[in-house]
Design a protein around this motif. Structure first.
Motif, mmCIF file in Angstrom:
data_model
loop_
_atom_site.group_PDB
_atom_site.id
_atom_site.type_symbol
_atom_site.label_atom_id
_atom_site.label_comp_id
_atom_site.label_asym_id
_atom_site.label_seq_id
_atom_site.Cartn_x
_atom_site.Cartn_y
_atom_site.Cartn_z
ATOM 1 N N UNK A 200 0.834 -1.203 0.000
ATOM 2 C CA UNK A 200 0.000 0.000 0.000
ATOM 3 C C UNK A 200 0.871 1.256 0.000
ATOM 4 N N UNK A 201 1.933 1.212 0.788
ATOM 5 C CA UNK A 201 2.845 2.355 0.829
ATOM 6 C C UNK A 201 3.521 2.560 -0.519
ATOM 7 N N UNK A 202 3.940 1.483 -1.137
ATOM 8 C CA UNK A 202 4.568 1.572 -2.460
ATOM 9 C C UNK A 202 3.602 2.143 -3.483
ATOM 10 N N UNK A 203 2.319 1.869 -3.320
ATOM 11 C CA UNK A 203 1.302 2.393 -4.235
ATOM 12 C C UNK A 203 1.012 3.865 -3.995
ATOM 13 N N UNK A 204 1.628 4.463 -2.964
ATOM 14 C CA UNK A 204 1.478 5.893 -2.715
ATOM 15 C C UNK A 204 0.342 6.284 -1.806
ATOM 16 N N UNK A 205 -0.176 5.325 -1.026
ATOM 17 C CA UNK A 205 -1.291 5.621 -0.130
ATOM 18 C C UNK A 205 -0.821 6.204 1.189
ATOM 19 N N UNK A 206 -1.712 6.902 1.859
ATOM 20 C CA UNK A 206 -1.431 7.535 3.153
ATOM 21 C C UNK A 206 -2.278 6.897 4.248
ATOM 22 N N UNK A 207 -1.928 7.220 5.506
ATOM 23 C CA UNK A 207 -2.707 6.783 6.677
ATOM 24 C C UNK A 207 -3.012 5.296 6.629
ATOM 25 N N UNK A 208 -1.992 4.513 6.362
ATOM 26 C CA UNK A 208 -2.166 3.065 6.208
ATOM 27 C C UNK A 208 -2.309 2.411 7.574
ATOM 28 N N UNK A 209 -3.281 1.521 7.675
ATOM 29 C CA UNK A 209 -3.577 0.877 8.951
ATOM 30 C C UNK A 209 -4.022 -0.553 8.694
ATOM 31 N N UNK A 210 -3.551 -1.477 9.522
ATOM 32 C CA UNK A 210 -3.968 -2.874 9.422
ATOM 33 C C UNK A 210 -4.304 -3.402 10.802
ATOM 34 N N UNK A 211 -5.376 -4.170 10.894
ATOM 35 C CA UNK A 211 -5.820 -4.673 12.185
ATOM 36 C C UNK A 211 -6.357 -6.092 12.040
ATOM 37 N N UNK A 212 -5.658 -7.094 12.617
ATOM 38 C CA UNK A 212 -6.215 -8.451 12.633
ATOM 39 C C UNK A 212 -7.366 -8.524 13.647
ATOM 40 N N UNK A 213 -8.525 -8.931 13.196
ATOM 41 C CA UNK A 213 -9.724 -8.971 14.040
ATOM 42 C C UNK A 213 -10.170 -10.418 14.218
ATOM 43 N N UNK A 214 -10.353 -10.825 15.459
ATOM 44 C CA UNK A 214 -10.872 -12.164 15.757
ATOM 45 C C UNK A 214 -12.392 -12.117 15.805
ATOM 46 N N UNK A 215 -13.023 -13.034 15.130
ATOM 47 C CA UNK A 215 -14.476 -13.124 15.164
ATOM 48 C C UNK A 215 -14.913 -14.582 14.983
ATOM 49 N N UNK A 216 -16.198 -14.788 14.925
ATOM 50 C CA UNK A 216 -16.756 -16.138 14.839
ATOM 51 C C UNK A 216 -17.676 -16.210 13.638
ATOM 52 N N UNK A 217 -17.409 -17.138 12.746
ATOM 53 C CA UNK A 217 -18.247 -17.331 11.573
ATOM 54 C C UNK A 217 -19.397 -18.271 11.933
ATOM 55 N N UNK A 218 -20.642 -17.864 11.731
ATOM 56 C CA UNK A 218 -21.762 -18.725 12.104
ATOM 57 C C UNK A 218 -21.831 -19.951 11.210
ATOM 58 N N UNK A 219 -22.115 -21.090 11.806
ATOM 59 C CA UNK A 219 -22.276 -22.318 11.043
ATOM 60 C C UNK A 219 -23.612 -22.351 10.331
ATOM 61 N N UNK A 220 -23.895 -23.473 9.709
ATOM 62 C CA UNK A 220 -25.107 -23.615 8.913
ATOM 63 C C UNK A 220 -26.185 -24.419 9.634
ATOM 64 N N UNK A 221 -26.170 -24.374 10.944
ATOM 65 C CA UNK A 221 -27.180 -25.093 11.711
ATOM 66 C C UNK A 221 -26.677 -26.394 12.284
ATOM 67 N N UNK A 222 -25.677 -26.981 11.641
ATOM 68 C CA UNK A 222 -25.091 -28.210 12.160
ATOM 69 C C UNK A 222 -23.649 -28.315 11.696
ATOM 70 N N UNK A 223 -22.880 -29.114 12.442
ATOM 71 C CA UNK A 223 -21.494 -29.356 12.065
ATOM 72 C C UNK A 223 -21.433 -30.041 10.702
ATOM 73 N N UNK A 224 -22.330 -30.995 10.477
ATOM 74 C CA UNK A 224 -22.310 -31.773 9.246
ATOM 75 C C UNK A 224 -22.600 -30.899 8.027
ATOM 76 N N UNK A 225 -23.587 -30.012 8.137
ATOM 77 C CA UNK A 225 -23.937 -29.149 7.010
ATOM 78 C C UNK A 225 -22.790 -28.199 6.671
ATOM 79 N N UNK A 226 -22.119 -27.708 7.707
ATOM 80 C CA UNK A 226 -20.992 -26.803 7.480
ATOM 81 C C UNK A 226 -19.826 -27.550 6.853
#
Length: 285
Positions: A200-226
């Motif tokens: 991003x910096x090489x591309x000439x952008x400013x105010x560059x920020x990165x943040x790894x975010x932990x979250x939970x992806x909802x399943x499809x109602x059951x382990x098997x379906x997912x």
């Protein structure tokens, strides 16, 4: 369409593996809803804004952004797959969302109107460029001075069981396909935040920020379906396709995935932990 990423255009537009996303659109949108919410929250879209949605797929992100910017705003959804865009147009029409347009483009080289957008967003649509620096620079040209990009990408493989477990199950059963480079175009290409912010910096952008975010992806109602979904799209599906696996192979891999996924079943339901890298930067003002 002008393109510098012909392999990606072929994969997402014409291959059976790529267009499977149309078949499982509802399930994938359900599982990835927390990621879209994260992008929209971080982007801070306001009524009247003009937004560019990169890699919009079948339109969920474009429609959600359009609802946020309201009838005085506008969102252009761009994607390299015409089948995805046809479906996106259908969804927008069905939802009664009129402040959107969809365009078949390769964002790395597309001749976007200069300075036309207040913001650019993407939910998992920026990890596939052959030249990410060129892509960031091209998207930046489309932004008004001070306009901000907000992109979500998958974090490291070790932190994302949605990828790691199906990949391990498929390769344990069928073998390993040829390896690609750590940063080769693909779902996990932006796992390293320092690497991406450097581009991003090489591309000439400013105010560059990165943040790894932990979250939970909802399943499809059951382990098997997912687990079944994970054998249809994603890394397991790519391994199965490479080795021309049959239904018996799919069932065996699915069973192994379901067994591992069962550890994510809690009293609050089933969900898969994930780490999502959120990147932001501004066009110099």
């Amino acid at each position: 369409m002008q393109t510098a990423n012909e392999d990606q255009a072929e994969y997402w537009g014409n291959s059976e593996s790529g267009t499977k996303w149309l078949t499982f659109e509802d399930k994938l949108d359900h599982m990835l809803a927390p990621v879209l919410d994260l992008v929209l929250e971080q982007a801070e879209l306001e009524p009247g804004m003009r937004v560019l949605d990169i890699g919009c797929g079948t339109g969920a992100s474009t429609i959600a952004a359009a609802q946020r910017v309201g009838p005085q705003g506008h969102v252009l959804g761009g994607d390299i797959s015409e089948p995805f865009l046809n479906r996106a147009r259908e969804r927008a029409l069905s939802a009664g969302v009129e402040n959107v347009d969809f365009q078949c483009v390769d964002a790395q080289v597309a001749p976007f109107p200069v300075g036309a957008f207040d913001a650019a967003i993407s939910r998992f649509g920026v990890m596939f460029f052959q030249d990410s620096v060129a892509a960031f620079a091209n998207i930046s040209k489309a932004l008004a001075p001070g306009g901000r990009m907000t992109f979500a990408a998958w974090g490291p493989l070790a932190d994302n069981p949605w990828f790691r477990i199906p990949h391990m199950a498929a390769t344990s059963h069928l073998g390993h396909p040829p390896k690609h480079g750590r940063y080769a175009p693909g779902p996990l290409a932006f796992h390293d935040v320092d690497h991406v912010t450097g581009m991003m910096a090489t591309a000439g952008l400013d105010d560059i920020f990165a943040n790894p975010v932990s979250l939970r992806l909802p399943g499809l109602g059951s382990v098997e379906a997912t687990a079944e979904l994970c054998t249809r799209v994603g890394p397991a599906a790519r391994v199965i396709a490479h080795f021309e696996g049959d239904e018996a192979d799919e069932r065996k891999i699915q069973s192994a995935v379901a067994q591992e996924f069962s550890s994510f079943q809690t009293a609050d339901g089933f969900g898969i932990p994930a780490v999502i890298n959120v990147f932001q930067a501004r066009k110099p003002s």
